[in-house]
Design a protein around this motif. Structure first.
Motif, mmCIF file in Angstrom:
data_model
loop_
_atom_site.group_PDB
_atom_site.id
_atom_site.type_symbol
_atom_site.label_atom_id
_atom_site.label_comp_id
_atom_site.label_asym_id
_atom_site.label_seq_id
_atom_site.Cartn_x
_atom_site.Cartn_y
_atom_site.Cartn_z
ATOM 1 N N PHE A 163 -37.508 82.009 121.749
ATOM 2 C CA PHE A 163 -38.525 81.819 120.720
ATOM 3 C C PHE A 163 -39.925 82.002 121.301
ATOM 4 O O PHE A 163 -40.754 82.743 120.766
ATOM 5 N N ASN A 164 -40.182 81.291 122.418
ATOM 6 C CA ASN A 164 -41.535 81.304 122.965
ATOM 7 C C ASN A 164 -41.946 82.670 123.506
ATOM 8 O O ASN A 164 -43.118 83.039 123.445
ATOM 9 N N ASP A 165 -40.954 83.405 124.043
ATOM 10 C CA ASP A 165 -41.265 84.751 124.539
ATOM 11 C C ASP A 165 -41.486 85.726 123.388
ATOM 12 O O ASP A 165 -42.359 86.590 123.442
ATOM 13 N N ALA A 166 -40.673 85.581 122.345
ATOM 14 C CA ALA A 166 -40.749 86.530 121.222
ATOM 15 C C ALA A 166 -41.894 86.196 120.275
ATOM 16 O O ALA A 166 -42.458 87.082 119.647
ATOM 17 N N PHE A 167 -42.218 84.894 120.172
ATOM 18 C CA PHE A 167 -43.243 84.466 119.216
ATOM 19 C C PHE A 167 -44.237 83.524 119.898
ATOM 20 O O PHE A 167 -43.986 82.319 119.981
ATOM 21 N N HIS A 168 -45.302 84.080 120.394
ATOM 22 C CA HIS A 168 -46.313 83.245 121.047
ATOM 23 C C HIS A 168 -47.370 82.866 120.008
ATOM 24 O O HIS A 168 -48.255 83.651 119.677
ATOM 25 N N VAL A 169 -47.213 81.644 119.476
ATOM 26 C CA VAL A 169 -48.152 81.138 118.468
ATOM 27 C C VAL A 169 -49.289 80.418 119.198
ATOM 28 O O VAL A 169 -49.059 79.475 119.951
ATOM 29 N N TRP A 170 -50.515 80.894 118.960
ATOM 30 C CA TRP A 170 -51.641 80.315 119.707
ATOM 31 C C TRP A 170 -52.910 80.381 118.850
ATOM 32 O O TRP A 170 -52.826 80.638 117.650
ATOM 33 N N PHE A 171 -54.032 80.159 119.474
ATOM 34 C CA PHE A 171 -55.286 80.122 118.733
ATOM 35 C C PHE A 171 -56.367 80.901 119.481
ATOM 36 O O PHE A 171 -56.393 80.907 120.703
ATOM 37 N N ASP A 172 -57.191 81.558 118.721
ATOM 38 C CA ASP A 172 -58.295 82.338 119.286
ATOM 39 C C ASP A 172 -59.542 81.978 118.487
ATOM 40 O O ASP A 172 -59.824 82.593 117.452
ATOM 41 N N GLY A 173 -60.251 80.952 118.965
ATOM 42 C CA GLY A 173 -61.427 80.474 118.228
ATOM 43 C C GLY A 173 -61.020 79.974 116.850
ATOM 44 O O GLY A 173 -60.136 79.125 116.718
ATOM 45 N N PRO A 174 -61.611 80.532 115.792
ATOM 46 C CA PRO A 174 -61.285 80.074 114.430
ATOM 47 C C PRO A 174 -59.951 80.618 113.903
ATOM 48 O O PRO A 174 -59.498 80.216 112.827
#
Length: 274
Positions: A99-110
């Motif tokens: 999951f983590n390799d295929a779907f990297h859910v993160w944030f970039d500022g807003p």
């Protein structure tokens, strides 16, 4: 004629001597037999002692073997447990990493991002539709994969992950495009697709909560941001045309909820094996 007394006495003496000789011979034979029996007894005693010694050695060896076998069984059992634990940890890591390799859910500022693709746009940051569509496609695929992993079937909508052209279907089979560009005429379908996705995410959160309650987990799972219809944390997820900040903020916290669900799922898969 008749024997004289002397002859009778001599005959008697010879008879007695013969009997004595016979008795002496018999005694000598018995002594020889007794010697043989004594030797045989000594031989049997020696054999018996040898057997006793062998039996004692056998039991000593048997007890040593039994102890060694018990140690071996203990070591084997310990090794089996260790291998099983390692296998479960490996499986947990493997599934989590898939999951983590295929779907990297993160944030970039807003912005919330999936594999680096931004979901949303701002008045001063005109994110291209290709990027937004790709982010939605991966988001849709992730939630669909998570639902499959726990055998959860959504009740009101069906997710159709199709890369940058993903769709959300309602119970009647009507398809709503989860991709742009969006115009005045198509915006209601786009809004319906996003609301449908939000409904599915809410169902996954409810499933996670009910699973924890059933398992006696305290406190049970809760989405960080509550979902109510087409709103998340009170923010409507509809496409705004001009007020992009609220829409982008709603998408960002939606991804926070999704990432929290993913963490719950990874933990569940670890617990089921560990």
């Amino acid at each position: 004629g008749a024997f004289t007394p002397r002859e009778k006495e001599e005959a008697e003496t010879r008879k007695v001597e013969a009997e004595l000789k016979a008795e002496l011979t018999k005694a000598a034979d018995l002594r020889l037999e007794l010697d043989d029996l004594r030797r045989e007894r000594l031989g049997l005693e020696a054999e018996s002692n040898d057997l006793d010694a062998r039996e004692s050695a056998y039991w000593d060896d048997f007890n040593d073997f039994k102890l060694a076998l018990e140690r071996h069984v203990d070591e084997r059992d310990s090794l089996v447990v260790s291998v099983e634990q390692t296998g479960r940890q490996l499986e947990r890591l493997r599934r989590t990493n898939v999951f983590n390799d295929a779907f990297h859910v993160w944030f970039d500022g807003p912005f919330g991002t999936v594999n680096g693709f931004r979901l949303g746009r701002l008045p001063n940051v005109a994110v291209e539709w290709d990027e937004i569509n790709a982010a939605w496609g991966m988001t849709c695929l992730l939630l669909s994969t998570m639902a499959n992993a726990v055998k959860l079937e959504f009740t009101q909508y069906t997710l159709q992950p199709m890369g940058s052209f993903s769709k959300v279907l309602d119970k009647k089979g009507n398809a709503y495009e989860l991709y742009g560009p969006v115009n005045i005429l198509s915006s209601h379908k786009y809004d319906r697709a996003m609301a449908g996705f939000l409904h599915c995410l809410h169902e996954f959160g409810t499933f996670a909560n009910e699973s924890d309650v059933a398992a006696g987990v305290n406190p049970p799972f809760e989405l960080p941001y509550a979902i109510d219809g087409d709103k998340i944390d009170g923010r409507k997820i509809a496409f705004p045309f001009n007020r992009y900040e609220r829409w982008t903020a709603a998408l960002k916290i939606m991804l926070t909820d999704l990432k929290t669900c993913l963490a719950w799922l990874s933990n569940q898969q670890g617990s089921a094996r560990g």
